[in-house]
Enzyme design. Structure first.
Site, PDB file in Angstrom:
ATOM      1  N   TYR A 199       0.837  -1.203   0.000  1.00 32.15           N
ATOM      2  CA  TYR A 199       0.000   0.000   0.000  1.00 32.15           C
ATOM      3  C   TYR A 199       0.875   1.258   0.000  1.00 32.15           C
ATOM      4  O   TYR A 199       0.648   2.182  -0.792  1.00 32.15           O
ATOM      5  CB  TYR A 199      -0.920  -0.024   1.218  1.00 32.15           C
ATOM      6  CG  TYR A 199      -1.765   1.206   1.372  1.00 32.15           C
ATOM      7  CD1 TYR A 199      -2.812   1.476   0.495  1.00 32.15           C
ATOM      8  CD2 TYR A 199      -1.518   2.120   2.397  1.00 32.15           C
ATOM      9  CE1 TYR A 199      -3.589   2.618   0.636  1.00 32.15           C
ATOM     10  CE2 TYR A 199      -2.284   3.263   2.537  1.00 32.15           C
ATOM     11  CZ  TYR A 199      -3.318   3.500   1.661  1.00 32.15           C
ATOM     12  OH  TYR A 199      -4.086   4.630   1.795  1.00 32.15           O
TER      13      TYR A 199
ATOM     14  N   GLU B 244     -12.129   5.702   4.350  1.00 30.19           N
ATOM     15  CA  GLU B 244     -11.563   6.502   5.440  1.00 30.19           C
ATOM     16  C   GLU B 244     -12.603   6.688   6.543  1.00 30.19           C
ATOM     17  O   GLU B 244     -12.267   6.666   7.730  1.00 30.19           O
ATOM     18  CB  GLU B 244     -11.067   7.865   4.935  1.00 30.19           C
ATOM     19  CG  GLU B 244      -9.868   7.802   4.013  1.00 30.19           C
ATOM     20  CD  GLU B 244      -8.547   7.451   4.683  1.00 30.19           C
ATOM     21  OE1 GLU B 244      -8.501   7.291   5.911  1.00 30.19           O
ATOM     22  OE2 GLU B 244      -7.550   7.322   3.947  1.00 30.19           O
TER      23      GLU B 244
ATOM     24  N   TRP C  87      -5.869   1.315   9.908  1.00 38.16           N
ATOM     25  CA  TRP C  87      -6.013   1.290   8.450  1.00 38.16           C
ATOM     26  C   TRP C  87      -5.758  -0.101   7.887  1.00 38.16           C
ATOM     27  O   TRP C  87      -6.361  -0.495   6.897  1.00 38.16           O
ATOM     28  CB  TRP C  87      -5.101   2.327   7.801  1.00 38.16           C
ATOM     29  CG  TRP C  87      -5.285   2.383   6.312  1.00 38.16           C
ATOM     30  CD1 TRP C  87      -4.371   2.042   5.365  1.00 38.16           C
ATOM     31  CD2 TRP C  87      -6.464   2.771   5.595  1.00 38.16           C
ATOM     32  NE1 TRP C  87      -4.900   2.203   4.109  1.00 38.16           N
ATOM     33  CE2 TRP C  87      -6.196   2.641   4.225  1.00 38.16           C
ATOM     34  CE3 TRP C  87      -7.729   3.207   5.978  1.00 38.16           C
ATOM     35  CZ2 TRP C  87      -7.127   2.937   3.233  1.00 38.16           C
ATOM     36  CZ3 TRP C  87      -8.662   3.502   4.992  1.00 38.16           C
ATOM     37  CH2 TRP C  87      -8.356   3.361   3.635  1.00 38.16           C
TER      38      TRP C  87
END
Length: 188
Positions: free
Chosen positions: A26, A48, A56
């Site tokens: 990522y 988000e 995350w």
């Protein structure tokens, strides 16, 4: 905490990556790369929002399922979701089962659907700072900025939900609106 981590490929990366392969991918391929398009930014806004209060990496690992159950984050399709879809999503262990976040994603899709093509992209990118200096350390990375606060305020004014200033700053980082790769990171 150090600001850089050396990966198995001997590349220096932002230390938040740690030794997780998915985080490394990522970081290397997505985070901080300019992202445009209403669908792509709607997806990022939704994810988000789901991340709020969570790690995350949890969202990254669940992202394929999120994409599947939210019709690839196609704005028109998600805007048509109804109460039966909310119940379907609440029963899906492959995503974050938070009713408020699910309903916010559907409501946000309805707002985006009512916007002109490209308007969400133009609106969100209008808050990107002209330029900035990369942080020297992770402690130099702010949780919010005047720009993320202004973005949040405008999105909320338009009726969007789960778009607080901290969440919008995370979106700005992930979509390349700001460059928070620390000095010394190979991505910088």
């Amino acid at each position: 905490m150090t600001s850089l981590a050396i990966g198995p490929d001997d590349r220096a990366r932002c230390a938040w990556v740690g030794d997780d392969a998915e985080y490394r991918r990522y970081h290397d391929e997505e985070w901080g790369t300019a992202l445009h398009g209403d669908r792509a930014l709607f997806e990022k806004m939704a994810l988000e929002g789901f991340q709020a209060g969570l790690s995350w990496i949890t969202i990254l690992r669940k992202r394929p399922r999120f994409r599947e159950v939210f019709a690839g984050f196609d704005v028109a399709a998600v805007a048509e979701f109804d109460e039966s879809d909310v119940e379907r999503l609440m029963a899906d262990a492959g995503i974050i089962r938070n009713r408020a976040k699910i309903e916010a994603t559907i409501g946000n899709a309805r707002i985006v659907r009512a916007m002109a093509d490209g308007e969400l992209d133009e609106l969100m990118w209008s808050f990107a700072p002209v330029s900035g200096t990369r942080p020297a350390t992770l402690s130099d990375v702010p949780p919010v900025t005047p720009e993320s606060t202004a973005m949040s305020t405008e999105l909320r004014r338009r009726g969007f939900r789960f778009v607080g200033p901290t969440t919008m700053y995370a979106l700005m980082q992930s979509t390349g609106m700001v460059d928070d790769h620390v000095i010394g990171c190979w991505r910088g």
